[in-house]
Design a protein around this motif. Sequence first.
Motif, short mmCIF file in Angstrom:
data_model
loop_
_atom_site.label_atom_id
_atom_site.label_comp_id
_atom_site.label_asym_id
_atom_site.label_seq_id
_atom_site.Cartn_x
_atom_site.Cartn_y
_atom_site.Cartn_z
N ARG A 284 0.79 -1.11 0.58
CA ARG A 284 0.10 0.20 0.63
C ARG A 284 1.00 1.20 -0.22
N ARG A 285 2.42 1.06 0.33
CA ARG A 285 2.54 2.52 1.12
C ARG A 285 3.12 2.95 -0.77
N LEU A 286 3.85 1.96 -1.21
CA LEU A 286 4.77 1.77 -1.94
C LEU A 286 3.89 2.39 -3.64
N VAL A 287 2.08 2.66 -3.51
CA VAL A 287 1.58 2.94 -5.11
C VAL A 287 1.42 3.97 -4.45
N ARG A 288 0.27 5.17 -4.91
CA ARG A 288 0.00 6.12 -4.70
C ARG A 288 -1.87 6.44 -4.96
N ARG A 289 -2.39 4.88 -6.00
CA ARG A 289 -3.62 4.55 -6.04
C ARG A 289 -3.55 2.81 -6.07
N ARG A 290 -4.97 2.79 -5.41
CA ARG A 290 -4.82 1.59 -5.30
C ARG A 290 -4.81 0.12 -6.31
N THR A 291 -5.26 0.94 -7.17
CA THR A 291 -5.44 0.50 -8.60
C THR A 291 -4.07 -0.01 -9.30
N SER A 292 -3.22 0.95 -9.02
CA SER A 292 -1.72 0.72 -9.46
C SER A 292 -1.02 -1.00 -8.89
N ALA A 293 -1.79 -1.18 -7.64
CA ALA A 293 -1.54 -2.38 -7.20
C ALA A 293 -1.85 -3.15 -7.42
N LEU A 294 -3.10 -3.22 -7.79
CA LEU A 294 -4.19 -4.42 -7.96
C LEU A 294 -3.31 -4.59 -9.62
N LEU A 295 -3.55 -3.59 -10.24
CA LEU A 295 -3.08 -3.77 -11.63
C LEU A 295 -2.19 -4.99 -11.74
N ALA A 296 -0.81 -4.07 -10.89
CA ALA A 296 1.00 -4.80 -11.25
C ALA A 296 0.27 -6.12 -10.70
N GLY A 297 -0.07 -6.41 -9.74
CA GLY A 297 -0.47 -8.35 -9.15
C GLY A 297 -1.19 -8.95 -10.12
N LEU A 298 -2.12 -8.52 -10.22
CA LEU A 298 -2.95 -9.23 -11.75
C LEU A 298 -2.64 -9.97 -12.72
N LEU A 299 -1.34 -8.77 -12.86
CA LEU A 299 0.29 -9.31 -14.49
C LEU A 299 0.96 -10.04 -13.75
N PHE A 300 0.89 -9.76 -12.71
CA PHE A 300 2.47 -10.63 -12.00
C PHE A 300 1.43 -12.61 -12.31
N GLU A 301 0.25 -12.70 -11.37
CA GLU A 301 -0.26 -13.42 -11.49
C GLU A 301 -0.59 -14.75 -12.75
N VAL A 302 -1.14 -13.27 -14.22
CA VAL A 302 -0.84 -13.73 -15.54
C VAL A 302 0.49 -14.67 -15.31
N LEU A 303 1.21 -13.87 -15.65
CA LEU A 303 2.41 -14.54 -15.51
C LEU A 303 2.73 -16.09 -15.03
N LEU A 304 3.13 -15.88 -13.61
CA LEU A 304 3.00 -16.97 -12.90
C LEU A 304 2.83 -18.40 -13.06
N LEU A 305 1.00 -17.99 -13.74
CA LEU A 305 -0.06 -19.41 -14.23
C LEU A 305 1.25 -19.19 -15.95
N ALA A 306 0.85 -19.03 -16.40
CA ALA A 306 1.80 -19.57 -17.30
C ALA A 306 2.87 -20.12 -17.88
N LEU A 307 3.71 -19.76 -16.20
CA LEU A 307 5.07 -20.51 -16.14
C LEU A 307 4.50 -21.79 -15.64
N LEU A 308 3.74 -21.78 -14.88
CA LEU A 308 3.15 -23.10 -14.18
C LEU A 308 2.62 -24.39 -15.19
N GLY A 309 2.31 -23.43 -15.99
CA GLY A 309 2.03 -24.31 -17.34
C GLY A 309 2.72 -25.24 -17.84
N LEU A 310 4.31 -24.58 -17.91
CA LEU A 310 5.45 -24.56 -18.46
C LEU A 310 6.52 -25.40 -17.86
N THR A 311 6.32 -25.16 -16.51
CA THR A 311 7.27 -26.72 -15.81
C THR A 311 6.60 -27.59 -15.18
N THR A 312 7.74 -28.64 -15.69
CA THR A 312 7.96 -29.76 -15.28
C THR A 312 8.19 -30.74 -14.48
N ALA A 313 8.77 -29.83 -13.62
CA ALA A 313 9.58 -30.20 -12.29
C ALA A 313 8.71 -29.91 -11.04
#
Length: 419
Positions: A284-313
């Motif tokens: 919360r302290r890193l951003v000036r607007r709550r939607t900035s944190a929500l947008l960054a978090g969402l994009l990071f989740e998308v990336l991680l889900l894609a990597l989960l689909g690619l890993t075999t370990a």
Amino acid sequence: MNPEPRTVQRVYLALTLFNTLAASFIWGINTLFLLDAGLSSTAAFTANALFTAGMVLFEVPTGVVADTWGRRASYLLGSVTLAVSTVLYWLAWQMQAPFWAWAATSVLLGLGFTFFSGATEAWLVDALKFTGFKGNLESVFAKGQVVGGVAMLSGSVLGGLVAQWTNLGVPYILRAVALAVTFAVAFLYMRDWGFVPKTAARPVQEMRLVLRSSLHYGLGSPPVRWMMLAAPFTFGVGIFAFYAMQPYLLGLYGNDQAYSIAGLAAAIIAGAQIAGGMLAPQVRRLVRRRTSALLAGLLFEVLLLALLGLTTAFWAAVGLLVLWGLAAAATLPIRMTYMNGLIPSEQRATVLSFDNLLGSSGGVVIQPALGKVADASSYATSYLAGAAVQLAAVPFILLARRERPVSDPVEFEPVQQGG
């Protein structure tokens, strides 16, 4: 006498502890439980989808109950309904019941959870306002998330171990017993501080009035509406990703009978939830607007889900799962504060139930669809598809941000300025 803010917070944390503990006994093994009953992956996730369909069907009526009869009454009804439906779920497994029995019981489970959703959060916000609370709301939600994470960690690990030592049905019995304890805690300590239940002579008319007002402050409010419309994509993919992780991790581990590993999947999410709750005030302290944190978090989740689909370990998947849970947990209190800052007290539970309804609607469609992908191809492919689906939430968060709502700046505190 008016309660002190810390009294309200203690009751909230106690309710969160016992409710989450009860629920989490089966979270680590639920998909395996359904597969053990003879259901295919598609049928298992269809049963889960019917659970979320029950939430869609009953979210608004139970939200109206909370906004008319009271949040305490709603919570007590939820405890009873969920305990009974859990026992019925166990009986369906014992009897190797046909799919229609799973479908009916899943819908009833959804009803039980809708009595909690919206009502608990609305109760907390109004009770804190009633006490004159001067702190920031994110910190309270974050504490609840940490306590819920501890309960989830304990319950999911214990549920997995109990299933390993006995059978897959025993954790469901433990859940029913824990729900009885939850009922007792709510009955003794929960009071509708800051909210007066409506006792009109014409309750149906009163409920219609609350519903009409809630539509105005929910879908009728652009900054609330856009955030709500993002929920089907984030919730629908999130619930599939969580439950699919059980068979996915067992496949990577190489032993489909290692139920304790399935419990580990839920425990990992619980640990991430604890850490995410602790990180939320810092985020919360890193951003000036709550939607900035929500947008960054969402994009990071998308990336991680894609990597989960690619890993075999196996261990790589575990690490990605930790990060995925952490990203979701760190932004949840921020979203809750954003939403509560835009909703009046009188309609709070119903509007929050609308929000949950839309999220559950996504689960109804997305879970069986991604389950079909898993059957036709693999769980890895279903995670890649899930990442693509979750991207659809991004435009809605951008639209909410464009409205420049009063609760978006991080210095805004909805409890202090009134719900």
